[in-house]
Motif scaffolding. Structure first.
Motif, PDB file in Angstrom:
ATOM      1  N   PRO A  50     -11.662 -50.175  -0.277  1.00  0.00           N
ATOM      2  CA  PRO A  50     -10.534 -50.190  -1.209  1.00  0.00           C
ATOM      3  C   PRO A  50     -10.884 -49.460  -2.509  1.00  0.00           C
ATOM      4  CG  PRO A  50     -10.993 -52.396  -0.347  1.00  0.00           C
ATOM      5  CD  PRO A  50     -12.138 -51.536   0.054  1.00  0.00           C
ATOM      6  N   SER A  51      -9.864 -48.926  -3.183  1.00  0.00           N
ATOM      7  CA  SER A  51     -10.106 -48.047  -4.331  1.00  0.00           C
ATOM      8  C   SER A  51     -10.887 -48.724  -5.444  1.00  0.00           C
ATOM      9  CB  SER A  51      -8.774 -47.517  -4.872  1.00  0.00           C
ATOM     10  OG  SER A  51      -7.990 -48.571  -5.400  1.00  0.00           O
ATOM     11  N   ASP A  52     -10.438 -49.867  -5.903  1.00  0.00           N
ATOM     12  CA  ASP A  52     -11.077 -50.521  -7.037  1.00  0.00           C
ATOM     13  C   ASP A  52     -12.480 -50.983  -6.674  1.00  0.00           C
ATOM     14  OD1 ASP A  52     -11.562 -51.729  -9.436  1.00  0.00           O
ATOM     15  OD2 ASP A  52      -9.692 -52.846  -9.513  1.00  0.00           O
ATOM     16  N   PHE A  53     -12.616 -51.694  -5.577  1.00  0.00           N
ATOM     17  CA  PHE A  53     -13.925 -52.177  -5.139  1.00  0.00           C
ATOM     18  C   PHE A  53     -14.864 -51.005  -4.850  1.00  0.00           C
ATOM     19  CE2 PHE A  53     -16.906 -53.537  -1.825  1.00  0.00           C
ATOM     20  CZ  PHE A  53     -17.450 -54.674  -2.406  1.00  0.00           C
ATOM     21  N   VAL A  62       5.674 -66.558  -6.924  1.00  0.00           N
ATOM     22  CA  VAL A  62       6.111 -66.433  -8.309  1.00  0.00           C
ATOM     23  C   VAL A  62       6.623 -65.017  -8.530  1.00  0.00           C
ATOM     24  CG1 VAL A  62       5.411 -66.549 -10.729  1.00  0.00           C
ATOM     25  CG2 VAL A  62       4.437 -68.165  -9.066  1.00  0.00           C
ATOM     26  N   GLN A  63       7.889 -64.894  -8.896  1.00  0.00           N
ATOM     27  CA  GLN A  63       8.469 -63.586  -9.172  1.00  0.00           C
ATOM     28  C   GLN A  63       7.961 -63.073 -10.506  1.00  0.00           C
ATOM     29  OE1 GLN A  63      10.867 -61.928  -7.060  1.00  0.00           O
ATOM     30  NE2 GLN A  63      10.247 -60.208  -8.383  1.00  0.00           N
ATOM     31  N   ILE A  64       7.466 -61.831 -10.507  1.00  0.00           N
ATOM     32  CA  ILE A  64       6.966 -61.244 -11.755  1.00  0.00           C
ATOM     33  C   ILE A  64       7.711 -59.938 -12.020  1.00  0.00           C
ATOM     34  CG2 ILE A  64       4.710 -62.351 -11.605  1.00  0.00           C
ATOM     35  CD1 ILE A  64       4.859 -58.665 -10.817  1.00  0.00           C
ATOM     36  N   ALA A  65       7.591 -59.463 -13.241  1.00  0.00           N
ATOM     37  CA  ALA A  65       8.228 -58.201 -13.609  1.00  0.00           C
ATOM     38  C   ALA A  65       7.424 -57.539 -14.705  1.00  0.00           C
ATOM     39  CB  ALA A  65       9.668 -58.441 -14.076  1.00  0.00           C
ATOM     40  N   GLY A  66       7.579 -56.226 -14.815  1.00  0.00           N
ATOM     41  CA  GLY A  66       6.887 -55.470 -15.848  1.00  0.00           C
ATOM     42  C   GLY A  66       7.236 -54.004 -15.718  1.00  0.00           C
ATOM     43  N   PRO A  67       6.969 -53.220 -16.744  1.00  0.00           N
ATOM     44  CA  PRO A  67       7.370 -51.804 -16.727  1.00  0.00           C
ATOM     45  C   PRO A  67       6.410 -50.888 -15.981  1.00  0.00           C
ATOM     46  CG  PRO A  67       6.358 -52.332 -18.830  1.00  0.00           C
ATOM     47  CD  PRO A  67       6.409 -53.616 -18.051  1.00  0.00           C
ATOM     48  N   LEU A  68       5.246 -51.393 -15.550  1.00  0.00           N
ATOM     49  CA  LEU A  68       4.233 -50.526 -14.949  1.00  0.00           C
ATOM     50  C   LEU A  68       3.950 -50.941 -13.507  1.00  0.00           C
ATOM     51  CD1 LEU A  68       1.706 -50.285 -17.934  1.00  0.00           C
ATOM     52  CD2 LEU A  68       3.401 -48.585 -17.223  1.00  0.00           C
ATOM     53  N   VAL A  69       3.980 -49.950 -12.612  1.00  0.00           N
ATOM     54  CA  VAL A  69       3.682 -50.153 -11.188  1.00  0.00           C
ATOM     55  C   VAL A  69       2.804 -48.998 -10.729  1.00  0.00           C
ATOM     56  CG1 VAL A  69       4.637 -50.373  -8.860  1.00  0.00           C
ATOM     57  CG2 VAL A  69       5.915 -51.285 -10.808  1.00  0.00           C
ATOM     58  N   SER A  70       1.798 -49.281  -9.906  1.00  0.00           N
ATOM     59  CA  SER A  70       0.954 -48.219  -9.357  1.00  0.00           C
ATOM     60  C   SER A  70       0.582 -48.541  -7.917  1.00  0.00           C
ATOM     61  CB  SER A  70      -0.333 -48.046 -10.174  1.00  0.00           C
ATOM     62  OG  SER A  70      -1.169 -47.038  -9.608  1.00  0.00           O
ATOM     63  N   ASP A  71       0.339 -47.469  -7.135  1.00  0.00           N
ATOM     64  CA  ASP A  71      -0.130 -47.653  -5.767  1.00  0.00           C
ATOM     65  C   ASP A  71      -1.655 -47.577  -5.684  1.00  0.00           C
ATOM     66  OD1 ASP A  71      -0.562 -44.978  -6.230  1.00  0.00           O
ATOM     67  OD2 ASP A  71       0.369 -44.277  -4.372  1.00  0.00           O
ATOM     68  N   ASP A  72      -2.324 -47.587  -6.826  1.00  0.00           N
ATOM     69  CA  ASP A  72      -3.785 -47.551  -6.890  1.00  0.00           C
ATOM     70  C   ASP A  72      -4.256 -48.807  -7.607  1.00  0.00           C
ATOM     71  OD1 ASP A  72      -6.509 -47.052  -7.814  1.00  0.00           O
ATOM     72  OD2 ASP A  72      -6.192 -44.960  -7.226  1.00  0.00           O
ATOM     73  N   ALA A  73      -5.015 -49.660  -6.906  1.00  0.00           N
ATOM     74  CA  ALA A  73      -5.458 -50.929  -7.489  1.00  0.00           C
ATOM     75  C   ALA A  73      -6.364 -50.714  -8.694  1.00  0.00           C
ATOM     76  CB  ALA A  73      -6.185 -51.760  -6.429  1.00  0.00           C
ATOM     77  N   ASP A  74      -7.099 -49.614  -8.726  1.00  0.00           N
ATOM     78  CA  ASP A  74      -7.961 -49.336  -9.867  1.00  0.00           C
ATOM     79  C   ASP A  74      -7.130 -49.002 -11.103  1.00  0.00           C
ATOM     80  OD1 ASP A  74     -10.369 -48.959 -11.229  1.00  0.00           O
ATOM     81  OD2 ASP A  74     -10.445 -46.832 -10.735  1.00  0.00           O
ATOM     82  N   VAL A  75      -5.994 -48.343 -10.912  1.00  0.00           N
ATOM     83  CA  VAL A  75      -5.100 -48.050 -12.037  1.00  0.00           C
ATOM     84  C   VAL A  75      -4.566 -49.354 -12.632  1.00  0.00           C
ATOM     85  CG1 VAL A  75      -2.883 -47.033 -12.681  1.00  0.00           C
ATOM     86  CG2 VAL A  75      -4.485 -45.736 -11.266  1.00  0.00           C
ATOM     87  N   VAL A  76      -4.190 -50.309 -11.770  1.00  0.00           N
ATOM     88  CA  VAL A  76      -3.707 -51.604 -12.245  1.00  0.00           C
ATOM     89  C   VAL A  76      -4.779 -52.284 -13.093  1.00  0.00           C
ATOM     90  CG1 VAL A  76      -2.965 -53.908 -11.525  1.00  0.00           C
ATOM     91  CG2 VAL A  76      -2.089 -51.887 -10.330  1.00  0.00           C
ATOM     92  N   ARG A  77      -6.007 -52.250 -12.623  1.00  0.00           N
ATOM     93  CA  ARG A  77      -7.112 -52.846 -13.391  1.00  0.00           C
ATOM     94  C   ARG A  77      -7.279 -52.145 -14.739  1.00  0.00           C
ATOM     95  NH1 ARG A  77     -11.780 -50.453 -13.505  1.00  0.00           N
ATOM     96  NH2 ARG A  77     -13.536 -51.451 -14.570  1.00  0.00           N
ATOM     97  N   ARG A  78      -7.188 -50.827 -14.764  1.00  0.00           N
ATOM     98  CA  ARG A  78      -7.363 -50.086 -16.009  1.00  0.00           C
ATOM     99  C   ARG A  78      -6.227 -50.381 -16.990  1.00  0.00           C
ATOM    100  NH1 ARG A  78     -10.196 -44.258 -14.664  1.00  0.00           N
ATOM    101  NH2 ARG A  78     -11.579 -45.008 -13.032  1.00  0.00           N
TER     102      ARG A  78
END
Length: 315
Positions: free
Chosen positions: A99-102, A214-230
């Motif tokens: 996986p990308s992040d790991f 739990v339904q969540i929301a936010g303005p940022l979405v990515s298909d790369d788990a490392d981007v989410v971490r950053r």
């Protein structure tokens, strides 16, 4: 006489559904791969593939012959491993998917250490969040998160107790506060992850009564788990991440675990390959190394402090 290279091209062409892709793996032209298959068909006096301008598929004879070809190649590899003996230095090529992040932030230094111990071994590391098909893709093994329910391949546990945790940076919590419960996540900026076109905006938490979404929301979405971490490190919002991916950030104070008393979704890490016979000495040693390195990280997960505010956090 059947050539081993032709047999290997047949197996890879069947897996990939393409002479061109099989040829590229071994630096051949597509025409050379096609000629090799034709040569094999003449030796066997059967038609292995039904060809058209748009598709390539195995004939019934090809389907019946394929497992014998795979077994023959595997037997030769096993014989080669046996001749080298347990004390022989590792060599050859090991293709690993992760996986990308790991892969980028956790596995990479371990791979460097593994190469220092085994300099004769070449390693190809494929880093992606797309789930690798260990039968069709050019990899020997894959490190994969999640429960493995598919009995068609072999999975060895690497970090079976790994789970997800809610994390945010100190900068984010200073500006927006810390959620006091899972319900409070609705008022926060959460970082969503997309895989195969689907946005994972309903976070799952196990409870005594079953799974809670739990339904969540936010303005940022990515298909790369490392981007989410950053993004989480940059203070952009709350992430729901595998503990192995964020452990170093939490220990260094770059991220904080939110609601540590809440048990996150189980995210075991496994080493996957098509067949147990493919557990070569290199694979076995790598599995042992990654399992050994993950163990102390999981110990830290079990020692996460619980805050008084967390006692009613599932409310």
């Amino acid at each position: 006489m059947i050539r081993l290279d032709d047999l290997a091209l047949f197996v890879r062409s069947a897996a990939l559904g393409s002479f061109s892709q099989a040829a590229r793996e071994v630096n051949l032209l597509p025409g050379q791969a096609s000629a090799a298959i034709q040569r094999l068909e003449r030796e066997l006096d059967i038609r292995l593939f039904a060809r058209s301008t748009r598709s390539l598929r195995l004939t019934e004879e090809g389907k019946r012959y394929l497992p014998f070809a795979e077994e023959a190649l595997q037997a030769l590899r096993a014989g080669h491993e046996g001749l080298r003996g347990p004390g022989t230095a590792l060599n050859g090529t090991l293709q690993i998917a992760a996986p990308s992040d790991f892969g980028r932030n956790v596995l990479l230094p371990w791979i460097a250490e593994f190469r220092q111990d085994h300099p004769g071994l070449d390693i190809q590391l494929l880093v992606s969040d797309q789930v690798t098909d260990v039968f069709r893709d050019p990899v020997d093994i894959a490190l994969r998160y999640g429960q493995i329910d598919d009995a068609s391949f072999i999975a060895l546990p690497v970090a079976p107790a790994n789970r997800r945790v809610l994390v945010a940076s100190p900068a984010y919590t200073a500006r927006h506060g810390r959620p006091a419960s899972l319900d409070a996540l609705a008022a926060h900026r959460c970082l969503a992850y997309r895989l195969r076109g689907r946005v994972y905006d309903r976070w799952c938490f196990p409870t005594e009564d079953g799974e809670r979404l739990v339904q969540i929301a936010g303005p940022l979405v990515s298909d790369d788990a490392d981007v989410v971490r950053r993004w989480a490190l940059a203070g952009e919002g709350i992430a729901y991440k595998s503990w192995l991916d964020v452990c170093a950030d939490v220990v260094a104070g770059r991220l904080e675990v939110l609601l540590p008393a809440v048990v996150g979704q189980a995210t075991p890490l496994n080493l996957v390959c098509p067949h147990r016979k493919q557990f070569s000495p290199a694979v076995k040693l790598l599995h042992a190394l990654v399992s050994e390195r993950c163990a102390p990280l999981l110990d830290r997960l079990e020692r996460l402090p619980e805050t008084p505010a967390d006692s009613a956090s599932l409310a």
